[in-house]
Design a protein around this motif. Sequence first.
Motif, PDB file in Angstrom:
ATOM      1  N   TRP A  65       0.565  -3.358  -2.798  1.00  0.00           N
ATOM      2  CA  TRP A  65       1.537  -4.488  -2.661  1.00  0.00           C
ATOM      3  C   TRP A  65       1.835  -5.333  -3.866  1.00  0.00           C
ATOM      4  O   TRP A  65       1.105  -5.285  -4.917  1.00  0.00           O
ATOM      5  CB  TRP A  65       0.633  -5.794  -1.846  1.00  0.00           C
ATOM      6  N   GLU A  66       3.158  -5.660  -4.073  1.00  0.00           N
ATOM      7  CA  GLU A  66       3.654  -6.008  -5.423  1.00  0.00           C
ATOM      8  C   GLU A  66       4.574  -7.149  -5.106  1.00  0.00           C
ATOM      9  O   GLU A  66       5.622  -6.943  -4.147  1.00  0.00           O
ATOM     10  CB  GLU A  66       4.222  -5.025  -6.140  1.00  0.00           C
ATOM     11  N   GLU A  91       0.113  -7.460  -8.447  1.00  0.00           N
ATOM     12  CA  GLU A  91       0.057  -5.874  -7.752  1.00  0.00           C
ATOM     13  C   GLU A  91      -1.358  -5.764  -7.404  1.00  0.00           C
ATOM     14  O   GLU A  91      -2.348  -5.914  -8.199  1.00  0.00           O
ATOM     15  CB  GLU A  91       0.733  -5.004  -8.727  1.00  0.00           C
ATOM     16  N   SER A 134       1.190  -6.915 -14.909  1.00  0.00           N
ATOM     17  CA  SER A 134       1.619  -6.498 -13.535  1.00  0.00           C
ATOM     18  C   SER A 134       0.343  -6.633 -12.562  1.00  0.00           C
ATOM     19  O   SER A 134       0.193  -6.676 -11.318  1.00  0.00           O
ATOM     20  CB  SER A 134       2.320  -5.261 -13.592  1.00  0.00           C
ATOM     21  N   ASP A 152      10.658  -7.246 -11.083  1.00  0.00           N
ATOM     22  CA  ASP A 152       9.342  -7.537 -10.915  1.00  0.00           C
ATOM     23  C   ASP A 152       9.170  -9.160 -10.736  1.00  0.00           C
ATOM     24  O   ASP A 152       9.859  -9.760 -11.527  1.00  0.00           O
ATOM     25  CB  ASP A 152       8.757  -7.182 -12.519  1.00  0.00           C
TER      26      ASP A 152
END
Length: 129
Positions: free
Chosen positions: A19-20, A11, A7, A60
């Motif tokens: 922010w992702e 991210e 991640s 995700d």
Amino acid sequence: MPGRLYSCVMEFNRGDWIWELMLTRRPSDTHFSKSSTPGGESPLARDDDNTLVTHAVLFDGTKTVLAIAGTCFALGVVVAPHVKSGLISLKSKLRRRAEEPTDAETPVPLTVVAEAEPEQTDPPRLRAA
């Protein structure tokens, strides 16, 4: 980020915001609500009458981006040699075509239709020997 090593790629923090990259799922006959942030959308799914239907489900996006990038790389490796050979073949054809004479350059054979005797304007002169 704990427990999710990947991640950190998708991210990041910017000021007071995180922010992702996310992948969303919502019913096909809906659209996202407009956000108060310019250019943004809310995860609320609404119908054409702007009635709230449901919330979008967020996933995700890192795995999706990695899968797309991997596919693009694999396609590039597989397709690149074919593209290269096609370009070389095209270049060769264009070069041969440029070397061939065009209609404007091809000499046209001339055909004599009739022969005429040249006109003599002065009678022959006699000289003493």
